[in-house]
Design a protein around this motif. Structure first.
Motif, PDB file in Angstrom:
ATOM      1  N   VAL A 334      55.071  40.687  -6.776  1.00  0.00           N
ATOM      2  CA  VAL A 334      55.437  39.315  -6.443  1.00  0.00           C
ATOM      3  C   VAL A 334      56.872  39.286  -5.925  1.00  0.00           C
ATOM      4  CG1 VAL A 334      55.884  37.027  -7.409  1.00  0.00           C
ATOM      5  CG2 VAL A 334      53.829  38.278  -8.076  1.00  0.00           C
ATOM      6  N   GLY A 335      57.059  38.588  -4.808  1.00  0.00           N
ATOM      7  CA  GLY A 335      58.369  38.539  -4.158  1.00  0.00           C
ATOM      8  C   GLY A 335      58.493  39.481  -2.988  1.00  0.00           C
ATOM      9  N   SER A 336      57.514  40.381  -2.808  1.00  0.00           N
ATOM     10  CA  SER A 336      57.535  41.287  -1.654  1.00  0.00           C
ATOM     11  C   SER A 336      57.315  40.491  -0.377  1.00  0.00           C
ATOM     12  CB  SER A 336      56.438  42.350  -1.783  1.00  0.00           C
ATOM     13  OG  SER A 336      56.626  43.156  -2.908  1.00  0.00           O
ATOM     14  N   CYS A 337      58.024  40.863   0.653  1.00  0.00           N
ATOM     15  CA  CYS A 337      57.868  40.233   1.971  1.00  0.00           C
ATOM     16  C   CYS A 337      57.025  41.177   2.836  1.00  0.00           C
ATOM     17  CB  CYS A 337      59.226  39.984   2.603  1.00  0.00           C
ATOM     18  SG  CYS A 337      59.191  38.907   4.050  1.00  0.00           S
ATOM     19  N   VAL A 338      55.928  40.662   3.395  1.00  0.00           N
ATOM     20  CA  VAL A 338      54.989  41.510   4.120  1.00  0.00           C
ATOM     21  C   VAL A 338      54.636  40.919   5.486  1.00  0.00           C
ATOM     22  CG1 VAL A 338      53.981  42.428   2.000  1.00  0.00           C
ATOM     23  CG2 VAL A 338      52.978  40.397   3.047  1.00  0.00           C
ATOM     24  N   MET A 339      54.196  41.797   6.387  1.00  0.00           N
ATOM     25  CA  MET A 339      53.685  41.378   7.687  1.00  0.00           C
ATOM     26  C   MET A 339      52.177  41.592   7.719  1.00  0.00           C
ATOM     27  SD  MET A 339      54.531  42.807  11.544  1.00  0.00           S
ATOM     28  CE  MET A 339      56.218  42.198  11.511  1.00  0.00           C
ATOM     29  N   LEU A 340      51.447  40.608   8.244  1.00  0.00           N
ATOM     30  CA  LEU A 340      50.000  40.704   8.342  1.00  0.00           C
ATOM     31  C   LEU A 340      49.575  41.226   9.708  1.00  0.00           C
ATOM     32  CD1 LEU A 340      48.817  37.414   6.585  1.00  0.00           C
ATOM     33  CD2 LEU A 340      49.281  39.666   5.599  1.00  0.00           C
ATOM     34  N   SER A 341      48.309  41.568   9.809  1.00  0.00           N
ATOM     35  CA  SER A 341      47.756  42.074  11.070  1.00  0.00           C
ATOM     36  C   SER A 341      47.842  41.043  12.182  1.00  0.00           C
ATOM     37  CB  SER A 341      46.294  42.494  10.856  1.00  0.00           C
ATOM     38  OG  SER A 341      45.563  41.458  10.210  1.00  0.00           O
ATOM     39  N   THR A 342      48.030  39.773  11.837  1.00  0.00           N
ATOM     40  CA  THR A 342      48.179  38.697  12.827  1.00  0.00           C
ATOM     41  C   THR A 342      49.619  38.544  13.303  1.00  0.00           C
ATOM     42  OG1 THR A 342      48.488  37.149  11.003  1.00  0.00           O
ATOM     43  CG2 THR A 342      46.241  37.378  11.884  1.00  0.00           C
ATOM     44  N   GLY A 343      50.537  39.277  12.684  1.00  0.00           N
ATOM     45  CA  GLY A 343      51.944  39.121  12.996  1.00  0.00           C
ATOM     46  C   GLY A 343      52.635  38.115  12.094  1.00  0.00           C
ATOM     47  N   GLU A 344      51.875  37.436  11.253  1.00  0.00           N
ATOM     48  CA  GLU A 344      52.462  36.456  10.337  1.00  0.00           C
ATOM     49  C   GLU A 344      53.281  37.160   9.251  1.00  0.00           C
ATOM     50  OE1 GLU A 344      49.327  32.878   9.885  1.00  0.00           O
ATOM     51  OE2 GLU A 344      48.463  34.895   9.744  1.00  0.00           O
ATOM     52  N   ILE A 345      54.273  36.448   8.738  1.00  0.00           N
ATOM     53  CA  ILE A 345      55.118  36.945   7.665  1.00  0.00           C
ATOM     54  C   ILE A 345      54.829  36.122   6.411  1.00  0.00           C
ATOM     55  CG2 ILE A 345      57.469  37.350   6.866  1.00  0.00           C
ATOM     56  CD1 ILE A 345      56.715  39.070   9.237  1.00  0.00           C
ATOM     57  N   GLY A 346      54.673  36.816   5.290  1.00  0.00           N
ATOM     58  CA  GLY A 346      54.389  36.125   4.040  1.00  0.00           C
ATOM     59  C   GLY A 346      55.129  36.736   2.870  1.00  0.00           C
ATOM     60  N   VAL A 347      55.224  35.978   1.801  1.00  0.00           N
ATOM     61  CA  VAL A 347      55.818  36.439   0.542  1.00  0.00           C
ATOM     62  C   VAL A 347      54.713  36.488  -0.503  1.00  0.00           C
ATOM     63  CG1 VAL A 347      57.461  35.906  -1.303  1.00  0.00           C
ATOM     64  CG2 VAL A 347      58.089  35.488   1.087  1.00  0.00           C
ATOM     65  N   VAL A 348      54.574  37.621  -1.172  1.00  0.00           N
ATOM     66  CA  VAL A 348      53.525  37.780  -2.183  1.00  0.00           C
ATOM     67  C   VAL A 348      53.816  36.841  -3.354  1.00  0.00           C
ATOM     68  CG1 VAL A 348      52.436  39.360  -3.821  1.00  0.00           C
ATOM     69  CG2 VAL A 348      53.062  40.161  -1.533  1.00  0.00           C
ATOM     70  N   SER A 349      52.840  35.986  -3.686  1.00  0.00           N
ATOM     71  CA  SER A 349      53.026  35.005  -4.753  1.00  0.00           C
ATOM     72  C   SER A 349      52.206  35.315  -5.994  1.00  0.00           C
ATOM     73  CB  SER A 349      52.659  33.598  -4.257  1.00  0.00           C
ATOM     74  OG  SER A 349      51.300  33.540  -3.843  1.00  0.00           O
ATOM     75  N   GLN A 350      51.152  36.146  -5.845  1.00  0.00           N
ATOM     76  CA  GLN A 350      50.324  36.499  -7.002  1.00  0.00           C
ATOM     77  C   GLN A 350      49.633  37.823  -6.727  1.00  0.00           C
ATOM     78  OE1 GLN A 350      47.537  33.471  -8.194  1.00  0.00           O
ATOM     79  NE2 GLN A 350      46.461  34.809  -9.619  1.00  0.00           N
ATOM     80  N   PRO A 351      49.701  38.781  -7.668  1.00  0.00           N
ATOM     81  CA  PRO A 351      49.046  40.072  -7.459  1.00  0.00           C
ATOM     82  C   PRO A 351      47.543  39.964  -7.627  1.00  0.00           C
ATOM     83  CG  PRO A 351      49.990  40.001  -9.653  1.00  0.00           C
ATOM     84  CD  PRO A 351      50.396  38.725  -8.970  1.00  0.00           C
ATOM     85  N   ASN A 352      46.840  41.000  -7.191  1.00  0.00           N
ATOM     86  CA  ASN A 352      45.393  41.086  -7.374  1.00  0.00           C
ATOM     87  C   ASN A 352      45.115  42.351  -8.174  1.00  0.00           C
ATOM     88  OD1 ASN A 352      42.599  41.531  -7.116  1.00  0.00           O
ATOM     89  ND2 ASN A 352      42.527  40.535  -5.124  1.00  0.00           N
ATOM     90  N   GLY A 353      44.727  42.186  -9.447  1.00  0.00           N
ATOM     91  CA  GLY A 353      44.544  43.334 -10.319  1.00  0.00           C
ATOM     92  C   GLY A 353      43.372  44.210  -9.947  1.00  0.00           C
ATOM     93  N   VAL A 354      42.395  43.664  -9.192  1.00  0.00           N
ATOM     94  CA  VAL A 354      41.216  44.430  -8.811  1.00  0.00           C
ATOM     95  C   VAL A 354      41.423  45.134  -7.480  1.00  0.00           C
ATOM     96  CG1 VAL A 354      38.773  44.264  -8.193  1.00  0.00           C
ATOM     97  CG2 VAL A 354      39.664  42.972 -10.133  1.00  0.00           C
ATOM     98  N   ASP A 355      41.946  44.427  -6.493  1.00  0.00           N
ATOM     99  CA  ASP A 355      42.226  45.035  -5.189  1.00  0.00           C
ATOM    100  C   ASP A 355      43.683  44.771  -4.840  1.00  0.00           C
ATOM    101  OD1 ASP A 355      42.378  45.989  -2.629  1.00  0.00           O
ATOM    102  OD2 ASP A 355      40.443  45.194  -2.012  1.00  0.00           O
ATOM    103  N   PRO A 356      44.575  45.724  -5.117  1.00  0.00           N
ATOM    104  CA  PRO A 356      46.011  45.513  -4.902  1.00  0.00           C
ATOM    105  C   PRO A 356      46.395  45.312  -3.443  1.00  0.00           C
ATOM    106  CG  PRO A 356      45.551  47.803  -5.456  1.00  0.00           C
ATOM    107  CD  PRO A 356      44.282  47.061  -5.671  1.00  0.00           C
ATOM    108  N   LEU A 357      45.453  45.566  -2.518  1.00  0.00           N
ATOM    109  CA  LEU A 357      45.731  45.335  -1.094  1.00  0.00           C
ATOM    110  C   LEU A 357      45.568  43.876  -0.708  1.00  0.00           C
ATOM    111  CD1 LEU A 357      43.835  48.360   0.478  1.00  0.00           C
ATOM    112  CD2 LEU A 357      46.276  48.145   0.059  1.00  0.00           C
ATOM    113  N   LYS A 358      45.060  43.053  -1.632  1.00  0.00           N
ATOM    114  CA  LYS A 358      44.733  41.676  -1.290  1.00  0.00           C
ATOM    115  C   LYS A 358      45.388  40.682  -2.249  1.00  0.00           C
ATOM    116  CE  LYS A 358      40.286  42.988   0.732  1.00  0.00           C
ATOM    117  NZ  LYS A 358      38.810  42.844   0.651  1.00  0.00           N
TER     118      LYS A 358
END
Length: 412
Positions: A334-358
């Motif tokens: 949480v708090g990581s800044c990431v770029m998506l395949s669309t070019g959008e920029i986002g900040v991780v707000s909640q982890p996914n315990g089953v699929d950490p890529l999502k």
């Protein structure tokens, strides 16, 4: 020559050039690496890897008795399918309180813990009696929050303060230690002892001259030795003012020990270290390198996980426990800044315990123009094609984003 072999035939000295699953779905960030230890092999096996591609020109080949193996067939690549359900958890009990609901409570607990540990350290600096009742009470509140929903309280470990580093650091170390303890199924009573010890792990720093602790320069050898004294001074202060279980003292005594014996104060190796000490040593490093200090800028969470994992592969930290931290926080904490395949920029707000890529995100930009307000988007719940995915991490400072301000908008 490259060959595909089952994981059972992998041995130290071989050079791995590929896996039967994407590298990003493992705790490893290097696409190619030489196998340096049996722990390295076990880590691959624990991630679900069944076969690997080796390069016999860069490392050892198969022993003659190992039999014949086939050359690489790209069409045989196996990807492990995983559910995208955010409520399931691979270890421990499922959260009893939804993330958003617990986050509101966790913020109050975090704030109270910072105040209480600040008062405790102030008393220690003055040589006054430790108010162990107050520290124990706030530790119990941290434990209760972790048990209700570990992701909510652990997401607050991103909160830092340059001016109050020691207080925030102590609380964050306790939160992360408790999250790791819950992840591995530690009993409730043991979590209480772990949380209290982690909260107090750095109290000995109050017995070190303030100017030395915050010197904006490289310390000399003699000064570093004085800093190292904070471990034993902390244990001495606690023994003078309260009676604590031995387990509770382990994070205090062992948070600077290393499994290869290179740590301090006793230079203990893996076999002589407690589980609480192993956990404390890892979360202490992680929180320290993600914090701004007079001598370095804090790393992004993703960069910090890479560095901690690298220290484990080099034999300094316990690899199994480091994998536990990664499972707790996700590949993108949480708090990581990431770029998506669309070019959008986002900040991780909640982890996914089953699929950490999502993880769930707050999208702040389409890549050229900002979104006002940020848009909530859950990578695990995508009804339309093409599916968005994370393609890179971004240093928020380089693009003028403060992840904490973005995440505050979520609760607002």
């Amino acid at each position: 020559m490259r060959k595909q072999i089952p994981i059972e035939q992998l041995r130290v000295g071989m050079y791995v050039a590929g896996l039967d699953r994407p590298w990003i779905k493992t705790p490893f960030w290097r696409h190619r690496t030489r196998i340096e230890s049996l722990d390295h092999i076990e880590a691959l096996r624990a991630c679900g890897v069944l076969s690997v591609e080796i390069d016999t020109e860069k490392g050892l080949g198969l022993a003659p008795q190992s039999g014949i193996v086939s050359t690489v067939d790209p069409s045989s690549t196996r990807i492990v399918d995983r559910s995208s359900s955010r409520t399931s958890q691979p270890q421990g009990k499922e959260p009893s309180t939804p993330f958003e609901e617990e986050l509101t409570i966790a913020k109050e607990v975090h704030k109270q813990a910072k105040v209480v540990i600040g008062q405790a350290m102030g008393d220690a600096r003055k040589g006054q009696r430790l108010n162990i009742e107050a520290v124990s009470m706030v530790s119990e509140r941290l434990v209760e929050s972790v048990l209700r929903n570990k992701d909510a309280i652990s997401s607050l470990s991103r909160l830092k303060s340059f001016d109050e580093y020691t207080f925030f650091h102590s609380v964050n170390v306790a939160i992360l230690a408790l999250a790791m303890g819950r992840q591995r199924g530690t009993p409730r009573e043991a979590l209480s002892r772990l949380g209290l010890g982690a909260l107090l792990h750095d109290i000995g720093k109050m017995k070190i001259p303030y100017d030395l602790l915050n010197a904006p320069r490289r310390l000399e050898e003699g000064e570093r030795e004085i800093i190292k004294q904070h471990v034993m001074r902390g244990a001495e202060y606690l023994s003078q003012h309260t009676v604590l279980p031995e387990e509770t003292l382990r994070p205090v005594l062992e948070h600077h020990e290393r499994v290869d014996g290179t740590g301090y104060p006793a230079g203990r190796r893996r076999k002589d270290l407690s589980q609480f000490g192993l956990i404390a040593s890892i979360v202490d490093v992680y929180d320290a390198i993600t914090s701004d200090r007079v001598y370095h800028k804090g790393m992004t969470p993703h960069q910090a996980l890479r560095q901690v994992h690298g220290l484990a592969l080099e034999g300094h930290l316990d690899l199994h426990s480091v994998r536990g931290l990664i499972q707790c926080l996700g590949l993108y904490p949480v708090g990581s800044c990431v770029m998506l395949s669309t070019g959008e920029i986002g900040v991780v707000s909640q982890p996914n315990g089953v699929d950490p890529l999502k993880p769930a995100l707050l999208l702040v930009s389409d890549g050229s123009a900002p979104y006002r307000p940020p848009k909530f988007f859950d990578l695990a719940e995508q009804p339309t094609q093409p599916l968005r995915s994370i393609v890179a991490t971004v240093d928020p400072r380089q693009i003028g984003i403060d992840p904490n301000h973005v995440l505050d908008s979520l609760s607002a």
